[in-house]
Write a protein that holds these residues in place. Sequence first.
Motif, PDB file in Angstrom:
ATOM      1  N   ASP A 118      -3.063  26.200   2.836  1.00  0.00           N
ATOM      2  CA  ASP A 118      -2.255  25.520   1.827  1.00  0.00           C
ATOM      3  C   ASP A 118      -2.937  24.267   1.259  1.00  0.00           C
ATOM      4  O   ASP A 118      -4.091  23.985   1.559  1.00  0.00           O
ATOM      5  N   GLY A 119      -2.211  23.531   0.410  1.00  0.00           N
ATOM      6  CA  GLY A 119      -2.743  22.361  -0.285  1.00  0.00           C
ATOM      7  C   GLY A 119      -2.982  21.202   0.658  1.00  0.00           C
ATOM      8  O   GLY A 119      -2.314  21.047   1.686  1.00  0.00           O
ATOM      9  N   LEU A 120      -3.916  20.329   0.287  1.00  0.00           N
ATOM     10  CA  LEU A 120      -4.399  19.327   1.234  1.00  0.00           C
ATOM     11  C   LEU A 120      -3.540  18.078   1.337  1.00  0.00           C
ATOM     12  O   LEU A 120      -3.656  17.327   2.310  1.00  0.00           O
ATOM     13  N   ASP A 121      -2.673  17.797   0.365  1.00  0.00           N
ATOM     14  CA  ASP A 121      -2.005  16.500   0.359  1.00  0.00           C
ATOM     15  C   ASP A 121      -0.917  16.386   1.415  1.00  0.00           C
ATOM     16  O   ASP A 121      -0.858  15.422   2.169  1.00  0.00           O
ATOM     17  N   VAL A 122      -0.039  17.369   1.498  1.00  0.00           N
ATOM     18  CA  VAL A 122       1.051  17.377   2.481  1.00  0.00           C
ATOM     19  C   VAL A 122       1.042  18.642   3.335  1.00  0.00           C
ATOM     20  O   VAL A 122       1.059  18.573   4.557  1.00  0.00           O
ATOM     21  N   PRO A 123       0.995  19.841   2.723  1.00  0.00           N
ATOM     22  CA  PRO A 123       1.247  21.059   3.513  1.00  0.00           C
ATOM     23  C   PRO A 123       0.133  21.512   4.437  1.00  0.00           C
ATOM     24  O   PRO A 123       0.371  22.355   5.308  1.00  0.00           O
ATOM     25  N   TYR A 124      -1.080  20.996   4.277  1.00  0.00           N
ATOM     26  CA  TYR A 124      -2.212  21.402   5.116  1.00  0.00           C
ATOM     27  C   TYR A 124      -1.783  21.653   6.559  1.00  0.00           C
ATOM     28  O   TYR A 124      -1.169  20.804   7.214  1.00  0.00           O
ATOM     29  N   ASN A 125      -2.139  22.819   7.096  1.00  0.00           N
ATOM     30  CA  ASN A 125      -1.936  23.125   8.506  1.00  0.00           C
ATOM     31  C   ASN A 125      -3.077  23.999   8.978  1.00  0.00           C
ATOM     32  O   ASN A 125      -3.774  24.623   8.177  1.00  0.00           O
ATOM     33  N   THR A 126      -3.297  24.048  10.278  1.00  0.00           N
ATOM     34  CA  THR A 126      -4.471  24.704  10.839  1.00  0.00           C
ATOM     35  C   THR A 126      -4.066  25.948  11.622  1.00  0.00           C
ATOM     36  O   THR A 126      -3.122  25.910  12.411  1.00  0.00           O
TER      37      THR A 126
END
Length: 562
Positions: free
Chosen positions: A339-347
């Motif tokens: 997902d997008g890097l600003d808020v939703p980023y997950n690994t």
Amino acid sequence: MRLRYFLFLLFISITTVYFVGCSDDGLDPTGITTKDDDDDEPVNDPDFTIPTYADDYSAIASWSNRNEWNLANVHDPSVAYYNGYYYMYATDASYGNEAAGHGHFQGKRSTDLVNWEWIGGPFYEAPSWVADSLNAIRSRMDLDAIAENDIQYGFWAPVVRRVNVGGQEVLRMYYSIVIENYIKTGNPISASFDGSWTERAFIGMCESTDPAGAVWEDKGFVTTSSSDRGLDYSRASTNDWSGYFYYNAIDPTYIVAPGGKHYLIHGSWHSGFALLQVDAVTGKPLNTLGNPWADNASELSARYGLRIGTRTAGSRWQGSEAPEIIYKDGYYYLFMAYDGLDVPYNTRVVRSTNIEGPYYDITGRNFTNGNGDCYPIVTHPYKFNLSNGWVGIAHCCIFQDENTNDWFYMSQGRLPANVGGNAYSNAIMMGHVRRIVWCPASASEPDNLWPIALPERYAAVPDYGKITKDSLVGTWEHINLKYSYAQQKTATSLSLKADGTMTGALTGNWSYDETKKQLTLGNVIVCVEREVDWEANPRRVTLVYAGTEKNLNATYWGKLKK
């Protein structure tokens, strides 16, 4: 990657950075003894101190304060151990662009993974080979050259490894340079839309035997973004996300396989991740790449790399990027950002017994074939009580402690928007180092271990001995890291009672294996460790847990309250 770039520009228009200091307080909730009330240092390690630096580093954001930054202004980090230090390099990113114009891929180094000092990066200007390579490709496409001064560069996501070249150990860095001009006209993307996609990215390579002195030798071109659509680079509108490029040449990771072969893996959004074998000595592709376009994916992959994974089969905009790969106990573990890097980023993480795949998740989903979202969740936006929590936690590097062989996860974490009344606080990017625990996939598969990052950041807490069952009794903050796009998962209260029952966030029975440090919560096994409670005031040592179950499609995080 294009969406990523625009989001990044949106979130880096401010001012920041941070303060480094250390002290220690309140080490009582885990059976740890301390000195008297006038000295809270732990008895068995008087040198241990807990970091006190602020998560919001905006007060020292200016470039003149860079020696105070420690882990401030970190984005897409990569870490390698060399000559007694852990060296870390990252994307050109800083709160308020405070580091802009001061060199590319600036670094930090540390001896303890807690305290980091700033060091310079490999170069200040884009290497000349980038413009030369771009315009050579454009010439073969019957396109006009773009004047070097008109090329818009972005500097992204390096990976650094220690390798042996001809008997000498060197640091080898692969780095990404993105061209933000339109293909058709060569105009910058700030100009009017010209009916084409934006230009390609390049991956280059450099090496150093003196990273502390910022002395690097650039080795030039390695690979570039490549298309399976021939020369049809047209785009219907700026809302068209069908993608001209099949492989996007950013976000490299690099591994030397047990047999001695060297591989570069890269890719961001677009169609997935490419595996490209490189020469051990030169670091360049073994085979001739040829023109970076073909009439179909199979012809392209034969030259530019085997596709080893994609989040969604057939999608040209499939929301995964930043591959990172390690080898452990017969498996290649491939970590990635969703997902997008600003808020939703997950690994997430998948694994394979073969470097070429197929890669499977904990449930048996085939990531190589794009058979749905993969689990386990390694990190996710979250919030413990008494804190703002963190978002944008992904694009990780994975590495080992040179002395203990413990595995570590490192990425940036972003504060949510409007923290402290700062509308731009989501552009604050703090480097997070976390220990990895290896957790059973289920109670019936105790040796089927998967990597999960601990919920609290690493602070080099000393080993105070065994964690006993009695020390687990009490009230915990429990977080169910179940995937929720762009939503922080919040903590709820969990009570572990002395009689082996639990109430609150979970109900039923709990048990504990002191030898393995494994806590069983119902049918989910989590791993217990000591870490610092970063949300407490003052910060203190506490117990934390992390774990999953193969059918949970989520991860459990928790910490013991005081």
